[in-house]
Design a protein around this motif. Structure first.
Motif, PDB file in Angstrom:
ATOM      1  N   ARG A 533       0.743  -1.259   0.046  1.00  0.00           N
ATOM      2  CA  ARG A 533      -0.031   0.164   0.090  1.00  0.00           C
ATOM      3  C   ARG A 533       0.635   1.201   0.062  1.00  0.00           C
ATOM      4  NH1 ARG A 533      -5.232   0.665  -0.199  1.00  0.00           N
ATOM      5  NH2 ARG A 533      -5.983  -1.465  -0.610  1.00  0.00           N
TER       6      ARG A 533
ATOM      7  N   LYS B 732     -14.727  -7.434   1.603  1.00  0.00           N
ATOM      8  CA  LYS B 732     -13.643  -6.739   0.751  1.00  0.00           C
ATOM      9  C   LYS B 732     -13.989  -5.323   0.300  1.00  0.00           C
ATOM     10  CE  LYS B 732     -11.002 -10.566   1.159  1.00  0.00           C
ATOM     11  NZ  LYS B 732      -9.803 -10.640   1.453  1.00  0.00           N
ATOM     12  N   ARG B 734     -14.736  -2.539   1.102  1.00  0.00           N
ATOM     13  CA  ARG B 734     -13.811  -1.036   1.537  1.00  0.00           C
ATOM     14  C   ARG B 734     -12.422  -1.345   1.644  1.00  0.00           C
ATOM     15  NH1 ARG B 734     -14.542   3.523   2.338  1.00  0.00           N
ATOM     16  NH2 ARG B 734     -13.179   4.792   3.942  1.00  0.00           N
ATOM     17  N   SER B 735     -12.059  -2.578   2.067  1.00  0.00           N
ATOM     18  CA  SER B 735     -10.794  -2.680   2.347  1.00  0.00           C
ATOM     19  C   SER B 735      -9.936  -2.879   1.073  1.00  0.00           C
ATOM     20  CB  SER B 735     -10.326  -3.890   3.282  1.00  0.00           C
ATOM     21  OG  SER B 735     -10.889  -5.025   2.541  1.00  0.00           O
ATOM     22  N   GLU B 736     -10.478  -3.572   0.110  1.00  0.00           N
ATOM     23  CA  GLU B 736      -9.825  -3.787  -1.221  1.00  0.00           C
ATOM     24  C   GLU B 736     -10.345  -3.079  -2.117  1.00  0.00           C
ATOM     25  OE1 GLU B 736      -8.321  -7.762  -1.595  1.00  0.00           O
ATOM     26  OE2 GLU B 736      -7.964  -8.181   0.452  1.00  0.00           O
TER      27      GLU B 736
END
Lengths: 537, 962
Positions: A533, B732, B734-736
């Motif tokens: 990231r 996933k 939101r996170s990915e």
């Protein structure tokens, strides 16, 4: 950076290239025929090339299990959409590219100009067909079916007249209902298994409890009805002859292929979803007998049909019926013979439909009708001077091409149709379980359908080429003769190379039989790891 | 490459011949003759080289997986037949050179003839049964083409069709039979099959295989009851009749029987089938031959009869009978080919073949006459000619097979002998007597080389007839040994065997034949007879045509009952299938219907009752009141929309709302141009009972379908969700996926590929609508201004739409609506931008934007809007799709798969840090496509009005002129 190898990216080309080219051609003015044609032709050539490469790749040891898996949007299966290129997909992509190339070149002189946006619709149709062959996701399959069907609606109506509007109306209405069935089927399957990925279906279905199974089976049956409507099983396929007869010849040639897409989807899903477990082989018996009914219907139809377009339609129904019965039969050797049959009959029926457009030029209905009556009542003409009529080269070409396509369609020697029928019979007679009633039924019906085809096509051929009283040789452009020659030449090549081709098809069928390795391969293909990231890629 | 050259050469020759110019008679003939001669010499030489009894092979792999190998196999039998095919072929080519008219398109003729020669050689040289079938069908095909050579004649076309139908059907049977043989033996190789006699004749499939193979052989050799095609095949040019339909192709059937004799013969079934068919043919053919008036017809029936004789001999099944069969095959080929050629000469020189007119030709053409008389002597079985020898052997075999008690076979043989003498006499009668009417042409002798083939063949008849032991026996022996192997009997080909019963039969036949001929001629006016007594009613040709007609009528009848061309019955079938197939395959679903976990909310139920009522009412009104139906359907849509909201799916609700709005408006615009559907005039009497019945059926079906789907939906809703992939997306998103609106992330990221397909569908539909409406002309009855707009009191009816909005009664609305445009644009932008995290997105934004434009169109008309706003829907569509694709392709640049999303973090001077996901651009593509699609359809519809108003004015003068 571990980027995707080009071989993997290639899997996307058959879908993306026609989409991009089609989209770019939308704003281009209709007056620029040549530009549009050139883009379409270039695109088709690349598609042909990529199909050839994919076919070669899937037959080599490059990909484990001979499967090229492409994870669209980089999400692992079963969550994202996976595209899978295997031997069967490669083969059908090649068939599509060949057929579309022929249809495109054929349409270049006149047919592409009788309406607007022919080339965009044509390319979108290719996108839909190719996508349907490559995708491994049920809903994505639906999307590609819709792309394909929407484009085919446009193409059937292309250059519309009353006949086409009428036939198109029927075609659209039937296919909308079929699409509805498709959606219902997918919804039920998703509701009972919780997945849309075809590879994921097999293990999940095998693990379903007996109480959960009926819902899935109903879903699968409804889904199959949708496919069989497109594959024209009796009594769902009455739309087919009307549509074939009404559509313009190059479009009709592509429609021949679309019938096979439904059957392909059926084979693909069934060989994955119902390979093992308590529901193994669900519905195959019904499919077999449905195929038999279709075969009977097609046989009757080809005997009764008078117009060549309808005849071709019933020939396509016969070949669909044969394929359904072959897959429903369940013998792997029979299936690989069936694939061989599929290739030959598709090419020949398409060539026949292209020819139909050309023979219209030499037919004079009055002379043909008179000749027919005189023959039917066994009226002898006064014997004339025994001096023949010279067949000019164009007429000779049409006659020969017609004869060749008729030979393949009816399965007479020496072209690929005969090898196809022979290999079907060989597989039926020499199966492991001996010869059952089903084997006899299928064999006799295939023979009868061939005979009906002989009678019908000979009647048409004699009427058109011998009794038409054609005085002037027809005008024939190389772009019209070329595609027909290409398609029939491939039938000849299939005959000569029957050995290697059948060996390839046997490998294809073996792949289909190994659902386990397919599932493992698709579900274990990793996504390309994302960079840590915060770091710009 | 040695043996295959024999087959390849004629095919190459055929191709070359096809390319030669139309008038190249000499070159064509030289080419064909050279190929035949070279083949003949080569075949002869090959056999001289080989050891006696040796079999030559050539194998080329073809489809090894199916046991299909291209095997050429030259043994004695194949050699004899190959010599026959090429020898007669050579003579026929020479003959045809003179026979064919310079005006005939000879390239086609010689091309087909050579192709036939290649196919026939393929049949005799095949060492694999499937390969044999391939060549077998090829001979049928080339025969079809040659019979139809003069295709402008109806009899040629009919003869060709008939011959092909019969022989190709037989070919299919043969294929099936061969496959059964292959199944029994485990190989299609001829040697393997011949070696497996015991296995075959004890196998349970022996009888079906035998019947199928016999069908193949009998149809090809024109045996009863399939004999009728041969006389009609005589429409072919005479060289073809002489070559294919007497000497070679029709012998393929008997060749096959000889070829498979070691494997199949000797059973009771074999004798009954083969000898039975042979005997019937023998008698029938000979009897019919007597009463022909066409010389070729006589020869055709005589050929049928002689083929029957050979078949009978093979059916008898003793080794000596096989010898006689092969011997007679060769003899028949020589004398019949020469007779056909002689008829061809007569036809050529006199212009007719009608035996009622032809007389006294001996005077004008003594040479040809002598040759023909000798050849017909052989046909009749006159001593010292070859036909006598084999016929005597036939008599001997019939005596043997019947033994002392059973004489029927011998009587039949004698009858055939008598008939043979009669028709031979009838044939040669054309040479004698006085001509009583003028012939079409003044006859004279043919050119020297046209007669040469006949001379050579007749000489052969004589030589074989006088000194058989020296001339034919070595050749015959090769063939016989190849068939019989160790079972080869002692036989003696000699003219004189002493006084015995066969000799007596020959003598009797000659005497009785001559006597009967005189009797028939004197008493029954044989010369002028046109039909054979008794059997003329059974016209094979008419029966064939009737059968064909009946088949196609029956098919048509069945098709009308099993199929349909109308839409409604098809939808009926689909609905029935939807109901029945799952029910039959799976059974009913009682186990799935659990009670609902929660009680239903009263408001929700009411909502659905209203929605259901709307749907029913829409269906009810759809036939006559389209507007009402559309409004009601809209009601259903609103209920669906509220349901989505109720079930916490704001995204879906929003999309549904916009889709409902836009589609309803577009359909409304389209409805304007549909002609009204009028109720049937007359009093509303009760519908007749078939209508009621049909309606009740449809009602039941509709109820069943609706109930079934409702039950299924219920079953899905009440069962616990399976462990599905859905949870993955929620986790996933939101996170990915980089967005908190899981639905939008699903659309543009997880399943962005689907979205791309869907927008393509939109684009296609828009293009199709555009293509359809581009040149659409509304129906005449819907062109007129609607009554509402034609009120003379209303000032607005005289204003164009733009004027109404600018200064007319719509002025207030106009100002507001135009002010609304930028606000709607901002709303669209708002929904677009927030899409990734909150309900919204490119699709909804596109629809909102479209509504903004539609409103302007509705307000002031197409002309006004388009004067001010240059919408280019095609570009919106095309570029929208391209943007979406390009976004997806961007991932390739970084080595990721198509459509992989990435979020860039951009620092902007005023706005601060901005999340810029790649999905944003993808959504932009979706937005543009949706706008383009809606606009294109709108424009296509809107332009109807601009066109239709022009129309009546243009049409008016024409109407007045009428």
């Amino acid at each position: 950076m571990n980027a995707l190898p080009w071989t993997q990216q290639l899997i996307l080309v058959p879908i993306l290239l026609p989409l991009l080219a089609g989209a770019l051609l939308i704003p281009v003015n209709e007056a620029r025929h040549n530009l549009k044609f050139a883009v379409n032709l270039g695109c088709n050539l690349v598609l042909l090339l990529s199909a050839l490469i994919l076919l070669g790749l899937s037959d080599q040891e490059l990909w484990p299990g001979h499967l090229g898996v492409y994870l669209a949007a980089n999400w692992m299966a079963p969550f994202g959409i996976a595209l899978v290129a295997d031997r069967l997909a490669g083969l059908l992509l090649l068939l599509t590219a060949t057929l579309s190339l022929a249809a495109l070149v054929f349409s270049s002189q006149g047919w592409s100009r009788i309406g607007v946006h022919f080339h965009s619709l044509f390319l979108f149709l290719l996108m839909g067909i190719n996508g349907a062959f490559l995708t491994n996701d049920l809903f994505n399959l639906f999307v590609f079916f819709e792309v394909m069907l929407a484009a085919s609606y446009g193409l059937v109506l292309h250059g519309y007249n009353t006949t086409r509007i009428r036939a198109g109306m029927q075609y659209i209405a039937i296919n909308l209902v079929a699409s509805l069935l498709f959606l219902i089927g997918i919804a039920l399957i998703y509701a009972s298994t919780g997945t849309l990925n075809m590879a994921d279906l097999g293990p999940r279905i095998a693990a379903l409890s007996a109480a959960d199974l009926p819902l899935l089976q109903i879903g699968a049956a409804i889904l199959a009805l949708a496919f069989l409507t497109k594959g024209a099983m009796w009594p769902l396929g009455f739309w087919l002859p009307t549509t074939y007869a009404a559509a313009s010849p190059p479009v009709a040639a592509l429609l021949v292929l679309m019938t096979k897409v439904g059957i392909y989807a059926l084979i693909r899903i069934w060989s994955l979803a119902f390979a093992a477990g308590p529901a193994a082989g669900f519905g195959l018996d019904a499919l077999f007998w449905g195929g038999i009914a279709t075969l009977v219907f097609g046989t009757l139809g080809i005997l009764a049909a008078q117009e060549p377009g309808r005849m071709a339609g019933y020939a396509a129904i016969i070949s669909s019926g044969t394929l359904m019965a072959v897959f429903g039969h369940g013998d792997p050797q029979l299936l690989s013979a069936g694939f061989y049959y599929l290739l030959g009959s598709t090419l020949a029926t398409a060539a026949f439909l292209l020819l139909v457009g050309l023979t219209e030029r030499i037919r004079s209905p009055g002379a043909a009708l008179l000749a027919l009556t005189m023959e039917a009542f066994a009226i002898d003409e006064k014997p004339e001077e025994p001096v023949g009529v010279g067949i000019p080269a164009a007429l000779a070409f049409l006659g020969l091409a017609f004869a060749a396509s008729a030979l393949v369609i009816t399965g007479l020697p020496p072209l690929s149709g005969f090898i196809a029928k022979f290999s079907l019979f060989h597989a039926l007679l020499n199966g492991e379980a001996g010869i059952s009633l089903r084997d006899w039924t299928l064999m006799i019906l295939i023979l009868c359908s061939g005979l009906a085809g002989i009678i019908a096509l000979m009647r048409f051929g004699v009427r058109t080429f011998w009794a038409s009283g054609a005085v002037q040789p027809p005008r024939l452009h190389p772009t019209e003769a070329g595609p027909v020659t290409l398609l029939l030449g491939l039938c000849v090549a299939m005959t000569v190379l029957a050995g290697p081709l059948l060996a390839y098809l046997e490998r294809t069928t073996r792949d289909l039989g190994q659902a386990g390795s397919y599932v493992e391969q698709v579900l274990s293909t990793p996504a390309v790891p994302s960079p840590p990231r915060g770091e710009a890629p | 490459m040695t043996l295959s050259a024999l087959i390849i050469a004629p095919f190459i020759g055929s191709l070359v011949a096809a390319c030669l110019p139309a008038n190249a008679r000499n070159r064509e003939a030289w080419l064909a003759g050279a190929i035949a001669l070279a083949g003949l010499l080569f075949t002869g030489w090959l056999f001289m080289q080989a050891d006696p009894g040796e079999v030559l092979y050539e194998r080329i792999a073809w489809v090894p997986a199916l046991g299909l190998e291209f095997v050429l196999r030259l043994d004695g039998l194949a050699w004899v037949f190959a010599m026959l095919v090429q020898g007669i072929g050579l003579l026929v080519v020479l003959y045809a050179r003179y026979y064919m008219s310079p005006a005939d398109p000879v390239p086609r003729f010689f091309s087909f003839l050579l192709a036939f020669m290649g196919s026939m050689l393929g049949v005799v040289l095949s060492g694999n049964l499937v390969q044999l079938v391939v060549f077998w069908e090829l001979t049928s095909l080339t025969s079809f083409l040659l019979i139809g050579y003069w295709h402008h004649r109806a009899d040629a076309r009919r003869g060709a069709r008939m011959a092909f139908t019969v022989t190709a059907t037989g070919g299919l049977c043969l294929l099936a039979g061969v496959l059964l043989l292959g199944h029994m033996v485990g190989s299609y190789d001829l040697d393997a099959v011949l070696a497996a006699r015991e296995l075959i004749i004890t196998h349970e499939l022996y009888l079906p295989a035998l019947i199928l193979i016999a069908l193949g052989a009998l149809t090809k050799s024109a045996q009863f009851p399939f004999h009728f095609w041969l006389p009609h095949a005589m429409a072919a040019p005479t060289p073809v009749s002489s070559y294919l339909h007497s000497a070679t192709m029709v012998k393929a059937g008997v060749f096959l029987l000889m070829r498979l004799w070691p494997a199949l013969a000797g059973t009771e079934a074999w004798t009954w089938i083969i000898a039975g068919a042979g005997t019937c043919t023998l008698l029938l053919g000979a009897f019919a031959a007597i009463f022909q008036r066409d010389m070729k017809g006589l020869l055709a029936y005589s050929t049928i009869s002689h083929l029957g004789l050979i078949t009978t001999l093979l059916g008898i099944g003793t080794p000596l009978a096989v010898v006689a069969a092969l011997f007679h095959t060769l003899n028949h080929a020589t004398f019949k080919a020469s007779l056909f050629m002689a008829v061809g000469i007569i036809d050529h020189e006199t212009g007719t073949r009608d035996m009622r007119i032809l007389r006294g030709l001996y005077r004008q053409m003594p040479y040809t006459a002598t040759l023909a008389i000798v050849a017909s002597g052989a046909m009749a079985g006159v001593p010292l000619l070859n036909g006598f020898l084999s016929k005597e052997m036939f008599f001997a075999e019939t005596l043997l097979v019947g033994g002392d008690s059973n004489w029927w076979m011998s009587y039949a043989a004698l009858a055939v002998g008598v008939f043979g003498v009669i028709y031979s006499l009838r044939f040669i009668a054309v040479f004698f007597g006085k001509p009583d009417q003028p012939l079409p042409r003044e006859p004279h002798e043919p050119p020297r080389w046209m007669r040469f083939p006949v001379e050579l063949l007749v000489l052969t008849c004589l030589v074989v007839g006088v000194v058989p032991a020296i001339s034919i026996e070595p050749i015959l022996h090769q063939g016989v040994v190849a068939i019989l192997g160790e079972a080869t009997p002692q036989y003696d080909l000699a003219v004189w065997h002493g006084f015995n019963l066969p000799l007596l039969m020959s003598f009797l036949a000659l005497v009785l034949g001559a006597w009967s001929y005189q009797l028939l001629r004197r008493r029954f006016n044989l010369r002028q007879r046109e039909q054979a007594p008794l059997i003329h009613r059974f016209s094979g040709a008419q029966a064939y045509e009737n059968t064909m007609l009946a088949i196609s009528r029956a098919a048509d009848f069945m098709l009308r009952h099993l199929g349909t061309r109308r839409l409604q019955p098809q939808l009926l079938a689909m609905t029935l299938a939807l109901l029945l197939v799952p029910a039959l395959l799976v059974g009913m679903l009682p186990g799935l219907l659990a009670p609902a976990p929660h009680p239903a909310d009263a408001f929700f139920v009411m909502l659905w009752v209203a929605g259901g009522a709307c749907a029913l009412a829409a269906a009810w009104q759809a036939k006559y009141q389209r507007l009402a139906a559309l409004a009601l359907a809209g009601g259903t849509g609103i209920v669906t929309c509220i349901t989505f909201l109720w079930l916490s799916a704001p995204d879906l609700a929003l999309t549904q709302l916009m889709v409902e709005t836009v589609t309803t408006i577009l359909i409304l615009l389209g409805l304007r141009w549909l002609p009204p559907r009028l109720r049937d005039a007359g009093p509303a009497a009760a519908p007749p009972w078939p209508v009621r019945l049909r309606r009740s059926r449809d009602m039941l079906l509709a109820l069943g379908g609706g109930l079934g789907l409702a039950l299924l939906s219920y079953a899905v809703m009440v069962r616990p969700m399976p462990d599905s992939i859905a949870s993955f997306f929620l986790e996933k998103a939101r996170s990915e996926g980089g967005g908190s609106n899981a639905v939008n992330v699903l659309l543009v990221d997880f399943r962005g590929f689907d979205t791309m397909g869907e927008i393509t569908v939109l684009a296609i539909v828009a293009l199709t609508v555009y293509a359809l409406l581009r040149r659409f002309r509304p129906a005449a009855e819907s062109i007129a201004i609607p009554a509402q707009q034609a009120n003379p009191v209303d000032a607005a009816t005289r204003q164009p739409p733009a004027e109404q909005a600018n200064s007319g009664y719509l002025q207030v609305a106009g100002i507001y609506m135009r002010l609304l445009l930028p606000f709607m644009g901002i709303t669209a932008a708002y929904f677009f931008l927030r899409g990734h995290n909150l309900p919204g997105g490119g699709f909804v934004a596109g629809l909102i934007f479209s509504v903004a434009i539609i409103v302007q169109y509705m307000l002031a008309g197409a002309t006004w809007v388009e004067d001010r706003l240059h919408l280019r829907p095609h570009r919106w569509l095309g570029y929208g799709l391209c943007i979406a694709c390009a976004t997806g392709l961007g991932a390739w640049a970084f080595g990721y798969p198509f459509l992989t999303s990435h979020t860039a973090h951009v620092e902007l001077p005023l706005l601060g840090e901005l999340h810029l996901p790649s999905a944003f651009f993808f959504d932009l593509g979706v937005f543009a496509t949706v706008v383009g699609c809606t606009m294109l359809i709108l424009v296509a519809l809107a332009h109807q009005s601009t066109r239709s108003h022009r129309l009546p004015e243009k049409a008016d003068p024409a109407r007045e002129a009428r």
